[in-house]
Design a protein around this motif. Sequence first.
Motif, PDB file in Angstrom:
ATOM      1  N   ASP A 142       0.821  -1.221   0.000  1.00  0.00           N
ATOM      2  CA  ASP A 142       0.000   0.000   0.000  1.00  0.00           C
ATOM      3  C   ASP A 142       0.849   1.263   0.000  1.00  0.00           C
ATOM      4  O   ASP A 142       1.892   1.294   0.629  1.00  0.00           O
ATOM      5  N   ASN A 143       0.330   2.307  -0.646  1.00  0.00           N
ATOM      6  CA  ASN A 143       0.986   3.609  -0.558  1.00  0.00           C
ATOM      7  C   ASN A 143       0.395   4.377   0.629  1.00  0.00           C
ATOM      8  O   ASN A 143      -0.763   4.784   0.607  1.00  0.00           O
ATOM      9  N   ILE A 144       1.205   4.548   1.663  1.00  0.00           N
ATOM     10  CA  ILE A 144       0.711   5.161   2.901  1.00  0.00           C
ATOM     11  C   ILE A 144       0.231   6.596   2.679  1.00  0.00           C
ATOM     12  O   ILE A 144      -0.759   7.033   3.259  1.00  0.00           O
ATOM     13  N   ILE A 145       0.929   7.320   1.823  1.00  0.00           N
ATOM     14  CA  ILE A 145       0.569   8.728   1.606  1.00  0.00           C
ATOM     15  C   ILE A 145      -0.831   8.813   0.989  1.00  0.00           C
ATOM     16  O   ILE A 145      -1.677   9.613   1.399  1.00  0.00           O
ATOM     17  N   VAL A 146      -1.055   7.965  -0.022  1.00  0.00           N
ATOM     18  CA  VAL A 146      -2.353   7.999  -0.698  1.00  0.00           C
ATOM     19  C   VAL A 146      -3.467   7.586   0.274  1.00  0.00           C
ATOM     20  O   VAL A 146      -4.511   8.240   0.366  1.00  0.00           O
ATOM     21  N   SER A 147      -3.224   6.523   1.032  1.00  0.00           N
ATOM     22  CA  SER A 147      -4.239   6.070   1.981  1.00  0.00           C
ATOM     23  C   SER A 147      -4.552   7.163   2.996  1.00  0.00           C
ATOM     24  O   SER A 147      -5.714   7.456   3.283  1.00  0.00           O
ATOM     25  N   ALA A 148      -3.495   7.772   3.557  1.00  0.00           N
ATOM     26  CA  ALA A 148      -3.706   8.820   4.558  1.00  0.00           C
ATOM     27  C   ALA A 148      -4.492   9.976   3.947  1.00  0.00           C
ATOM     28  O   ALA A 148      -5.385  10.551   4.585  1.00  0.00           O
ATOM     29  N   GLY A 149      -4.174  10.302   2.700  1.00  0.00           N
ATOM     30  CA  GLY A 149      -4.872  11.397   2.016  1.00  0.00           C
ATOM     31  C   GLY A 149      -6.361  11.125   1.915  1.00  0.00           C
ATOM     32  O   GLY A 149      -7.198  11.992   2.200  1.00  0.00           O
ATOM     33  N   TRP A 150      -6.721   9.925   1.562  1.00  0.00           N
ATOM     34  CA  TRP A 150      -8.147   9.586   1.443  1.00  0.00           C
ATOM     35  C   TRP A 150      -8.865   9.687   2.779  1.00  0.00           C
ATOM     36  O   TRP A 150      -9.972  10.208   2.877  1.00  0.00           O
ATOM     37  N   VAL A 151      -8.211   9.168   3.819  1.00  0.00           N
ATOM     38  CA  VAL A 151      -8.867   9.188   5.131  1.00  0.00           C
ATOM     39  C   VAL A 151      -9.114  10.637   5.573  1.00  0.00           C
ATOM     40  O   VAL A 151     -10.213  10.997   6.014  1.00  0.00           O
ATOM     41  N   CYS A 152      -8.094  11.482   5.413  1.00  0.00           N
ATOM     42  CA  CYS A 152      -8.260  12.896   5.812  1.00  0.00           C
ATOM     43  C   CYS A 152      -9.360  13.553   4.978  1.00  0.00           C
ATOM     44  O   CYS A 152     -10.158  14.338   5.492  1.00  0.00           O
ATOM     45  N   PHE A 153      -9.391  13.218   3.705  1.00  0.00           N
ATOM     46  CA  PHE A 153     -10.392  13.830   2.832  1.00  0.00           C
ATOM     47  C   PHE A 153     -11.821  13.449   3.249  1.00  0.00           C
ATOM     48  O   PHE A 153     -12.678  14.311   3.450  1.00  0.00           O
ATOM     49  N   PHE A 154     -12.071  12.171   3.420  1.00  0.00           N
ATOM     50  CA  PHE A 154     -13.424  11.719   3.809  1.00  0.00           C
ATOM     51  C   PHE A 154     -13.852  12.335   5.126  1.00  0.00           C
ATOM     52  O   PHE A 154     -14.973  12.811   5.296  1.00  0.00           O
ATOM     53  N   ASP A 155     -12.913  12.294   6.060  1.00  0.00           N
ATOM     54  CA  ASP A 155     -13.256  12.752   7.404  1.00  0.00           C
ATOM     55  C   ASP A 155     -13.634  14.227   7.387  1.00  0.00           C
ATOM     56  O   ASP A 155     -14.625  14.635   8.002  1.00  0.00           O
ATOM     57  N   THR A 156     -12.850  15.020   6.660  1.00  0.00           N
ATOM     58  CA  THR A 156     -13.115  16.449   6.634  1.00  0.00           C
ATOM     59  C   THR A 156     -14.409  16.736   5.879  1.00  0.00           C
ATOM     60  O   THR A 156     -15.211  17.590   6.286  1.00  0.00           O
ATOM     61  N   LEU A 157     -14.624  15.983   4.820  1.00  0.00           N
ATOM     62  CA  LEU A 157     -15.865  16.150   4.058  1.00  0.00           C
ATOM     63  C   LEU A 157     -17.093  15.959   4.958  1.00  0.00           C
ATOM     64  O   LEU A 157     -18.026  16.772   4.956  1.00  0.00           O
TER      65      LEU A 157
END
Length: 457
Positions: A249-264
Amino acid sequence: MQQASHEREAWGSRVGFVLAAAGSAVGLGNIWRFPYVTGQNGGAAFVVIYILFVLLIGMPVMVAEIAIGRHARRNPVGAFRKIAPKGLWPLVGFLGVATGIGILSYYSVIAGWTFGYFIKTLLGAFSQSMTSEQSIVVFNQFVGNPLIAIGHLFLFILFTAVVVMGGVSAGIERWVKILMPLLLVLLLILTIRSVTLEGARKGLEFYLKPDFSKLDGGAIAMALGQALFSLSLGMGAMITYGSYVGKQDNIIVSAGWVCFFDTLVAILAGFLIFPALFARGLDPASGPGLVFVVLPTIFAEIPLGSFFGAGFFLLLTVAALTSTISLLEVTVAYMVDEKKWRRKPAALFMSCLAFLLGIPSALSFGGVDWLSRMPRIGLGFLDLMNIFMGNYSLTIGAFLISIFVGYKWGMAGIRAEVEQAGAVFFFRKTWTFLIRFICPVAIFAIFVYIVVTKNYF
Ligand code: PFF
Protein backbone atom coordinates in the motif's frame (compact mmCIF):
# COMPACT_ATOMS: atom_id res chain seq x y z
CA MET A 1 -9.87 -10.05 6.87
CA GLN A 2 -7.18 -12.39 5.64
CA GLN A 3 -4.36 -14.06 7.44
CA ALA A 4 -1.05 -12.55 6.34
CA SER A 5 1.94 -14.69 5.60
CA HIS A 6 3.34 -13.95 9.08
CA GLU A 7 1.19 -14.54 12.09
CA ARG A 8 -0.28 -11.04 12.12
CA GLU A 9 -3.69 -10.38 10.61
CA ALA A 10 -4.00 -8.00 7.66
CA TRP A 11 -6.68 -5.94 5.97
CA GLY A 12 -8.27 -7.64 2.99
CA SER A 13 -7.02 -5.00 0.58
CA ARG A 14 -5.77 -1.45 0.36
CA VAL A 15 -9.34 -0.25 0.16
CA GLY A 16 -9.91 -2.32 3.28
CA PHE A 17 -7.46 -0.28 5.29
CA VAL A 18 -8.78 3.04 3.99
CA LEU A 19 -12.29 1.95 4.89
CA ALA A 20 -11.39 0.78 8.36
CA ALA A 21 -9.32 3.89 9.07
CA ALA A 22 -12.08 6.10 7.70
CA GLY A 23 -14.47 4.14 9.89
CA SER A 24 -12.34 5.03 12.88
CA ALA A 25 -12.04 8.66 11.86
CA VAL A 26 -15.63 9.36 10.84
CA GLY A 27 -17.86 9.26 13.87
CA LEU A 28 -19.36 11.41 16.57
CA GLY A 29 -16.33 13.66 16.26
CA ASN A 30 -17.61 14.85 12.90
CA ILE A 31 -21.33 15.04 13.47
CA TRP A 32 -21.73 15.58 17.19
CA ARG A 33 -18.50 17.31 18.28
CA PHE A 34 -17.46 19.38 15.26
CA PRO A 35 -20.69 21.44 15.09
CA TYR A 36 -20.83 22.14 18.80
CA VAL A 37 -17.18 23.17 19.23
CA THR A 38 -17.49 25.27 16.09
CA GLY A 39 -20.58 26.85 17.64
CA GLN A 40 -18.80 27.52 20.91
CA ASN A 41 -15.79 29.03 19.21
CA GLY A 42 -17.33 31.55 16.91
CA GLY A 43 -18.10 29.72 13.63
CA ALA A 44 -16.37 30.28 10.31
CA ALA A 45 -12.99 31.51 11.59
CA PHE A 46 -12.73 28.36 13.69
CA VAL A 47 -13.49 26.25 10.61
CA VAL A 48 -10.68 27.92 8.65
CA ILE A 49 -8.17 27.19 11.41
CA TYR A 50 -9.51 23.66 11.70
CA ILE A 51 -8.91 22.95 8.01
CA LEU A 52 -5.41 24.42 8.23
CA PHE A 53 -4.64 22.07 11.12
CA VAL A 54 -5.97 19.06 9.21
CA LEU A 55 -3.60 19.84 6.36
CA LEU A 56 -0.52 21.02 8.23
CA ILE A 57 -0.62 18.78 11.30
CA GLY A 58 -3.25 16.06 10.84
CA MET A 59 -2.05 14.82 7.49
CA PRO A 60 1.68 14.55 8.41
CA VAL A 61 0.94 12.90 11.76
CA MET A 62 -1.41 10.44 10.05
CA VAL A 63 1.39 9.38 7.70
CA ALA A 64 3.76 9.09 10.66
CA GLU A 65 1.41 6.90 12.68
CA ILE A 66 0.57 4.53 9.83
CA ALA A 67 4.25 4.18 8.96
CA ILE A 68 5.25 3.45 12.58
CA GLY A 69 2.50 0.82 12.80
CA ARG A 70 3.27 -0.85 9.53
CA HIS A 71 6.98 -0.89 10.24
CA ALA A 72 6.74 -2.33 13.74
CA ARG A 73 3.63 -4.48 13.20
CA ARG A 74 2.67 -3.97 16.85
CA ASN A 75 0.43 -2.04 19.21
CA PRO A 76 1.62 1.49 20.11
CA VAL A 77 3.65 0.49 23.20
CA GLY A 78 5.38 -2.36 21.38
CA ALA A 79 5.89 -0.25 18.27
CA PHE A 80 7.87 2.44 20.10
CA ARG A 81 9.77 -0.24 21.97
CA LYS A 82 10.69 -1.99 18.74
CA ILE A 83 11.91 1.09 16.89
CA ALA A 84 13.62 2.64 19.95
CA PRO A 85 14.34 -0.16 22.41
CA LYS A 86 16.16 2.07 24.87
CA GLY A 87 14.67 5.12 26.50
CA LEU A 88 11.25 6.34 27.46
CA TRP A 89 9.48 6.26 24.10
CA PRO A 90 7.16 3.36 24.98
CA LEU A 91 5.57 5.74 27.48
CA VAL A 92 4.06 7.55 24.51
CA GLY A 93 2.35 4.27 23.71
CA PHE A 94 1.12 3.95 27.30
CA LEU A 95 -0.29 7.44 27.15
CA GLY A 96 -2.15 6.33 24.03
CA VAL A 97 -3.59 3.24 25.68
CA ALA A 98 -4.76 5.23 28.69
CA THR A 99 -6.24 7.89 26.44
CA GLY A 100 -8.02 5.17 24.48
CA ILE A 101 -9.85 3.97 27.59
CA GLY A 102 -10.58 7.55 28.63
CA ILE A 103 -12.09 8.54 25.29
CA LEU A 104 -13.96 5.26 24.95
CA SER A 105 -15.61 5.83 28.33
CA TYR A 106 -17.32 9.11 27.55
CA TYR A 107 -17.63 8.66 23.80
CA SER A 108 -19.82 5.63 24.48
CA VAL A 109 -22.15 7.79 26.56
CA ILE A 110 -22.88 9.99 23.55
CA ALA A 111 -23.01 6.97 21.26
CA GLY A 112 -25.60 5.53 23.66
CA TRP A 113 -27.70 8.69 23.30
CA THR A 114 -27.47 8.32 19.53
CA PHE A 115 -28.81 4.81 19.74
CA GLY A 116 -31.55 5.99 22.11
CA TYR A 117 -32.51 8.74 19.67
CA PHE A 118 -32.68 6.18 16.90
CA ILE A 119 -35.26 4.21 18.90
CA LYS A 120 -37.13 7.37 19.89
CA THR A 121 -37.34 8.61 16.30
CA LEU A 122 -38.36 5.19 15.07
CA LEU A 123 -41.20 5.11 17.59
CA GLY A 124 -42.46 8.41 16.25
CA ALA A 125 -41.36 10.71 19.08
CA PHE A 126 -40.52 13.43 16.57
CA SER A 127 -43.23 12.92 13.98
CA GLN A 128 -45.08 16.10 15.05
CA SER A 129 -43.62 19.55 14.54
CA MET A 130 -41.44 20.50 17.49
CA THR A 131 -40.36 23.84 18.78
CA SER A 132 -36.83 24.16 20.03
CA GLU A 133 -38.12 24.49 23.62
CA GLN A 134 -39.92 21.17 23.33
CA SER A 135 -36.87 19.55 21.85
CA ILE A 136 -34.73 20.83 24.72
CA VAL A 137 -37.17 19.38 27.26
CA VAL A 138 -37.15 15.97 25.54
CA PHE A 139 -33.36 15.98 25.46
CA ASN A 140 -32.91 17.01 29.09
CA GLN A 141 -35.35 14.40 30.29
CA PHE A 142 -33.60 11.74 28.28
CA VAL A 143 -30.02 12.47 29.29
CA GLY A 144 -30.87 13.45 32.87
CA ASN A 145 -32.32 10.05 33.74
CA PRO A 146 -29.50 8.08 35.43
CA LEU A 147 -30.85 4.65 34.59
CA ILE A 148 -31.40 5.45 30.93
CA ALA A 149 -27.98 7.07 30.61
CA ILE A 150 -26.11 4.21 32.27
CA GLY A 151 -28.20 1.58 30.48
CA HIS A 152 -27.40 3.06 27.07
CA LEU A 153 -23.73 3.36 27.96
CA PHE A 154 -23.69 -0.29 28.96
CA LEU A 155 -25.43 -1.37 25.79
CA PHE A 156 -23.08 0.51 23.56
CA ILE A 157 -19.90 -0.74 25.22
CA LEU A 158 -21.34 -4.22 24.91
CA PHE A 159 -21.82 -3.77 21.13
CA THR A 160 -18.21 -2.62 20.86
CA ALA A 161 -16.84 -5.46 22.98
CA VAL A 162 -18.71 -8.09 20.97
CA VAL A 163 -17.26 -6.84 17.67
CA VAL A 164 -13.72 -6.51 18.99
CA MET A 165 -13.82 -9.97 20.55
CA GLY A 166 -14.51 -11.36 17.10
CA GLY A 167 -11.14 -10.17 15.72
CA VAL A 168 -9.74 -6.99 14.31
CA SER A 169 -12.21 -6.44 11.62
CA ALA A 170 -14.30 -9.46 10.80
CA GLY A 171 -16.83 -7.15 9.30
CA ILE A 172 -15.51 -3.61 9.65
CA GLU A 173 -14.44 -3.55 6.03
CA ARG A 174 -17.69 -4.92 4.75
CA TRP A 175 -19.94 -2.74 6.94
CA VAL A 176 -18.14 0.49 6.32
CA LYS A 177 -18.23 -0.02 2.57
CA ILE A 178 -22.03 -0.03 2.54
CA LEU A 179 -22.93 2.12 5.50
CA MET A 180 -20.63 5.11 5.03
CA PRO A 181 -21.97 6.07 1.61
CA LEU A 182 -25.47 5.63 3.02
CA LEU A 183 -24.66 7.96 5.90
CA LEU A 184 -23.45 10.53 3.38
CA VAL A 185 -26.68 10.27 1.40
CA LEU A 186 -28.87 10.80 4.48
CA LEU A 187 -26.64 13.63 5.60
CA LEU A 188 -27.21 15.28 2.24
CA ILE A 189 -30.98 14.82 2.33
CA LEU A 190 -31.27 16.38 5.79
CA THR A 191 -28.86 19.14 4.84
CA ILE A 192 -30.94 20.14 1.83
CA ARG A 193 -33.95 20.55 4.12
CA SER A 194 -31.92 22.45 6.68
CA VAL A 195 -30.52 25.03 4.25
CA THR A 196 -33.94 25.64 2.70
CA LEU A 197 -35.65 26.44 6.02
CA GLU A 198 -36.81 29.98 6.52
CA GLY A 199 -34.14 31.86 8.46
CA ALA A 200 -31.37 29.48 7.42
CA ARG A 201 -29.28 32.29 5.97
CA LYS A 202 -28.00 33.54 9.28
CA GLY A 203 -26.70 30.08 10.01
CA LEU A 204 -24.85 29.94 6.71
CA GLU A 205 -23.28 33.29 7.46
CA PHE A 206 -22.18 32.15 10.88
CA TYR A 207 -20.64 29.08 9.32
CA LEU A 208 -19.07 30.65 6.25
CA LYS A 209 -18.17 34.27 6.98
CA PRO A 210 -15.06 34.30 9.13
CA ASP A 211 -14.66 36.89 11.85
CA PHE A 212 -11.13 36.38 13.11
CA SER A 213 -11.62 38.68 16.06
CA LYS A 214 -13.59 35.85 17.63
CA LEU A 215 -10.54 33.60 17.78
CA ASP A 216 -8.49 33.44 20.94
CA GLY A 217 -5.77 31.03 22.08
CA GLY A 218 -8.35 28.71 23.62
CA ALA A 219 -10.23 28.46 20.32
CA ILE A 220 -7.02 27.67 18.45
CA ALA A 221 -6.16 24.90 20.92
CA MET A 222 -9.68 23.53 20.49
CA ALA A 223 -9.35 23.57 16.70
CA LEU A 224 -6.14 21.56 16.92
CA GLY A 225 -7.63 19.11 19.41
CA GLN A 226 -10.71 18.76 17.25
CA ALA A 227 -8.64 18.03 14.13
CA LEU A 228 -6.67 15.32 15.94
CA PHE A 229 -9.76 13.85 17.60
CA SER A 230 -11.67 13.75 14.36
CA LEU A 231 -8.82 12.07 12.50
CA SER A 232 -8.21 9.58 15.37
CA LEU A 233 -4.66 10.80 15.84
CA GLY A 234 -2.35 11.23 18.80
CA MET A 235 -3.11 8.03 20.72
CA GLY A 236 -1.91 5.29 18.41
CA ALA A 237 -5.19 4.24 16.81
CA MET A 238 -3.58 4.69 13.40
CA ILE A 239 -0.42 2.97 14.62
CA THR A 240 -2.56 -0.01 15.57
CA TYR A 241 -4.58 -0.01 12.35
CA GLY A 242 -1.37 0.66 10.40
CA SER A 243 0.11 -2.50 11.87
CA TYR A 244 -2.34 -4.52 9.79
CA VAL A 245 -1.55 -2.69 6.52
CA GLY A 246 0.11 -4.57 3.67
CA LYS A 247 3.54 -3.54 2.42
CA GLN A 248 2.24 -2.92 -1.08
CA ASP A 249 0.00 0.00 0.00
CA ASN A 250 0.99 3.61 -0.56
CA ILE A 251 0.71 5.16 2.90
CA ILE A 252 0.57 8.73 1.61
CA VAL A 253 -2.35 8.00 -0.70
CA SER A 254 -4.24 6.07 1.98
CA ALA A 255 -3.71 8.82 4.56
CA GLY A 256 -4.87 11.40 2.02
CA TRP A 257 -8.15 9.59 1.44
CA VAL A 258 -8.87 9.19 5.13
CA CYS A 259 -8.26 12.90 5.81
CA PHE A 260 -10.39 13.83 2.83
CA PHE A 261 -13.42 11.72 3.81
CA ASP A 262 -13.26 12.75 7.40
CA THR A 263 -13.12 16.45 6.63
CA LEU A 264 -15.86 16.15 4.06
CA VAL A 265 -18.26 14.63 6.59
CA ALA A 266 -17.43 17.22 9.26
CA ILE A 267 -17.94 20.14 6.87
CA LEU A 268 -21.22 18.67 5.69
CA ALA A 269 -22.40 18.22 9.26
CA GLY A 270 -21.91 21.95 9.76
CA PHE A 271 -24.11 22.65 6.74
CA LEU A 272 -26.74 20.43 8.31
CA ILE A 273 -26.68 21.89 11.81
CA PHE A 274 -26.10 25.66 11.58
CA PRO A 275 -28.86 26.69 9.18
CA ALA A 276 -31.47 24.71 11.16
CA LEU A 277 -30.07 25.98 14.43
CA PHE A 278 -30.41 29.63 13.46
CA ALA A 279 -33.76 29.05 11.79
CA ARG A 280 -35.00 27.66 15.12
CA GLY A 281 -33.48 30.44 17.18
CA LEU A 282 -31.20 28.17 19.18
CA ASP A 283 -27.88 29.15 20.75
CA PRO A 284 -24.85 27.91 18.78
CA ALA A 285 -22.78 27.79 21.97
CA SER A 286 -25.12 25.50 23.86
CA GLY A 287 -22.71 22.57 23.98
CA PRO A 288 -22.87 18.78 23.68
CA GLY A 289 -26.64 18.60 23.27
CA LEU A 290 -26.59 20.63 20.06
CA VAL A 291 -27.16 17.93 17.44
CA PHE A 292 -29.74 16.12 19.57
CA VAL A 293 -31.74 19.27 20.09
CA VAL A 294 -31.52 20.71 16.58
CA LEU A 295 -32.22 17.66 14.42
CA PRO A 296 -35.60 16.59 15.87
CA THR A 297 -36.98 20.06 15.11
CA ILE A 298 -36.66 19.45 11.37
CA PHE A 299 -37.84 15.86 11.01
CA ALA A 300 -41.50 16.80 10.87
CA GLU A 301 -40.73 19.20 8.01
CA ILE A 302 -39.44 16.46 5.73
CA PRO A 303 -41.60 13.92 3.90
CA LEU A 304 -41.01 10.58 5.64
CA GLY A 305 -39.05 12.56 8.25
CA SER A 306 -39.27 9.91 10.97
CA PHE A 307 -37.91 7.36 8.54
CA PHE A 308 -34.99 9.52 7.43
CA GLY A 309 -34.42 10.72 10.97
CA ALA A 310 -34.32 7.22 12.40
CA GLY A 311 -32.06 6.12 9.54
CA PHE A 312 -29.73 8.98 10.27
CA PHE A 313 -29.40 8.19 13.98
CA LEU A 314 -28.95 4.51 13.19
CA LEU A 315 -26.14 5.22 10.74
CA LEU A 316 -24.59 7.63 13.19
CA THR A 317 -24.67 4.86 15.79
CA VAL A 318 -22.84 2.60 13.37
CA ALA A 319 -20.33 5.36 12.56
CA ALA A 320 -19.75 5.73 16.30
CA LEU A 321 -19.34 1.98 16.61
CA THR A 322 -16.62 1.81 13.96
CA SER A 323 -14.81 4.50 15.99
CA THR A 324 -15.23 2.84 19.41
CA ILE A 325 -13.98 -0.40 17.87
CA SER A 326 -10.70 1.34 17.05
CA LEU A 327 -10.48 2.86 20.53
CA LEU A 328 -10.95 -0.49 22.21
CA GLU A 329 -8.69 -2.21 19.68
CA VAL A 330 -5.70 -0.07 20.71
CA THR A 331 -5.98 -1.29 24.29
CA VAL A 332 -6.70 -4.89 23.32
CA ALA A 333 -3.78 -5.04 20.88
CA TYR A 334 -1.58 -3.84 23.74
CA MET A 335 -2.78 -6.57 26.13
CA VAL A 336 -2.53 -9.25 23.44
CA ASP A 337 0.92 -8.29 22.11
CA GLU A 338 2.63 -7.19 25.29
CA LYS A 339 0.89 -9.03 28.10
CA LYS A 340 0.11 -12.16 26.13
CA TRP A 341 -3.58 -12.11 27.08
CA ARG A 342 -6.04 -13.78 24.80
CA ARG A 343 -8.20 -11.44 22.74
CA LYS A 344 -11.53 -12.17 24.40
CA PRO A 345 -10.58 -11.67 28.05
CA ALA A 346 -8.57 -8.60 27.04
CA ALA A 347 -11.58 -7.07 25.29
CA LEU A 348 -13.83 -7.92 28.21
CA PHE A 349 -11.48 -6.48 30.80
CA MET A 350 -10.87 -3.23 28.93
CA SER A 351 -14.52 -2.68 28.16
CA CYS A 352 -15.42 -3.17 31.84
CA LEU A 353 -12.86 -0.51 32.72
CA ALA A 354 -14.30 1.85 30.13
CA PHE A 355 -17.82 1.20 31.38
CA LEU A 356 -16.92 1.99 35.00
CA LEU A 357 -15.05 5.12 34.00
CA GLY A 358 -17.99 6.11 31.79
CA ILE A 359 -20.51 6.12 34.63
CA PRO A 360 -19.64 9.58 35.99
CA SER A 361 -19.80 10.94 32.44
CA ALA A 362 -23.21 9.35 31.93
CA LEU A 363 -24.42 11.03 35.12
CA SER A 364 -23.10 14.45 34.22
CA PHE A 365 -26.14 15.77 32.37
CA GLY A 366 -28.44 16.23 35.32
CA GLY A 367 -28.24 12.69 36.73
CA VAL A 368 -25.98 13.83 39.58
CA ASP A 369 -25.71 17.53 40.26
CA TRP A 370 -22.08 17.88 41.25
CA LEU A 371 -20.96 15.83 38.25
CA SER A 372 -23.03 18.02 35.97
CA ARG A 373 -21.37 21.17 37.18
CA MET A 374 -18.21 20.41 39.06
CA PRO A 375 -17.14 22.71 41.89
CA ARG A 376 -14.48 25.28 40.99
CA ILE A 377 -14.26 24.29 37.31
CA GLY A 378 -17.92 24.85 36.49
CA LEU A 379 -17.88 22.12 33.84
CA GLY A 380 -19.53 18.73 33.74
CA PHE A 381 -17.49 15.54 34.10
CA LEU A 382 -17.98 14.55 30.47
CA ASP A 383 -16.88 17.98 29.28
CA LEU A 384 -13.80 17.68 31.39
CA MET A 385 -12.94 14.25 29.96
CA ASN A 386 -13.61 15.56 26.50
CA ILE A 387 -11.17 18.41 26.98
CA PHE A 388 -8.42 16.51 28.76
CA MET A 389 -8.59 13.17 26.98
CA GLY A 390 -10.09 14.24 23.66
CA ASN A 391 -7.99 17.41 23.28
CA TYR A 392 -4.91 17.78 25.39
CA SER A 393 -3.88 14.17 25.67
CA LEU A 394 -4.13 13.72 21.89
CA THR A 395 -2.27 16.97 21.34
CA ILE A 396 0.59 15.88 23.59
CA GLY A 397 0.60 12.51 21.83
CA ALA A 398 0.79 14.12 18.39
CA PHE A 399 3.61 16.38 19.57
CA LEU A 400 5.64 13.42 20.84
CA ILE A 401 4.95 11.35 17.73
CA SER A 402 6.18 14.14 15.48
CA ILE A 403 9.37 14.49 17.56
CA PHE A 404 9.83 10.73 17.51
CA VAL A 405 9.55 10.40 13.77
CA GLY A 406 11.31 13.64 12.93
CA TYR A 407 14.32 13.18 15.19
CA LYS A 408 14.52 9.70 16.67
CA TRP A 409 13.39 7.28 14.00
CA GLY A 410 14.61 9.74 11.40
CA MET A 411 13.95 10.46 7.78
CA ALA A 412 15.89 7.50 6.45
CA GLY A 413 13.85 5.11 8.57
CA ILE A 414 10.47 6.46 7.61
CA ARG A 415 11.45 6.84 3.99
CA ALA A 416 12.45 3.20 3.75
CA GLU A 417 9.07 2.26 5.21
CA VAL A 418 6.91 4.47 3.00
CA GLU A 419 8.80 3.56 -0.16
CA GLN A 420 8.41 -0.19 0.31
CA ALA A 421 7.44 -2.11 -2.79
CA GLY A 422 8.30 0.86 -4.98
CA ALA A 423 5.62 3.20 -3.57
CA VAL A 424 6.17 6.89 -4.27
CA PHE A 425 6.61 9.17 -1.24
CA PHE A 426 4.53 12.08 -2.57
CA PHE A 427 5.37 15.53 -1.14
CA ARG A 428 8.30 14.05 0.73
CA LYS A 429 10.16 17.32 1.24
CA THR A 430 7.07 19.19 2.37
CA TRP A 431 6.16 16.35 4.67
CA THR A 432 9.65 16.33 6.20
CA PHE A 433 9.46 20.04 6.86
CA LEU A 434 6.01 19.76 8.41
CA ILE A 435 6.77 16.84 10.70
CA ARG A 436 10.14 18.17 11.91
CA PHE A 437 9.35 21.83 12.28
CA ILE A 438 5.75 22.88 11.86
CA CYS A 439 4.05 20.14 13.90
CA PRO A 440 6.22 20.30 17.01
CA VAL A 441 6.70 24.07 17.00
CA ALA A 442 3.04 24.89 16.39
CA ILE A 443 1.82 22.47 19.03
CA PHE A 444 4.38 23.67 21.54
CA ALA A 445 3.49 27.30 20.91
CA ILE A 446 -0.20 26.60 21.42
CA PHE A 447 0.49 24.84 24.71
CA VAL A 448 2.70 27.60 26.02
CA TYR A 449 0.05 30.13 25.08
CA ILE A 450 -2.81 28.43 26.86
CA VAL A 451 -0.71 27.75 29.94
CA VAL A 452 0.45 31.35 30.12
CA THR A 453 -3.03 32.77 29.56
CA LYS A 454 -4.66 30.05 31.71
CA ASN A 455 -7.12 29.58 28.88
CA TYR A 456 -7.56 25.84 29.41
CA PHE A 457 -11.20 25.31 28.66
N1 PFF B 1 -12.21 9.97 15.26
C1 PFF B 1 -13.34 9.58 16.03
C2 PFF B 1 -14.48 10.53 15.74
O1 PFF B 1 -14.26 11.55 15.10
O2 PFF B 1 -15.59 10.27 16.14
C3 PFF B 1 -13.04 9.51 17.51
C4 PFF B 1 -11.75 8.82 17.81
C5 PFF B 1 -11.57 7.49 17.46
C6 PFF B 1 -10.70 9.51 18.40
C7 PFF B 1 -10.35 6.86 17.68
C8 PFF B 1 -9.49 8.92 18.65
C9 PFF B 1 -9.33 7.59 18.27
F1 PFF B 1 -8.20 7.01 18.49
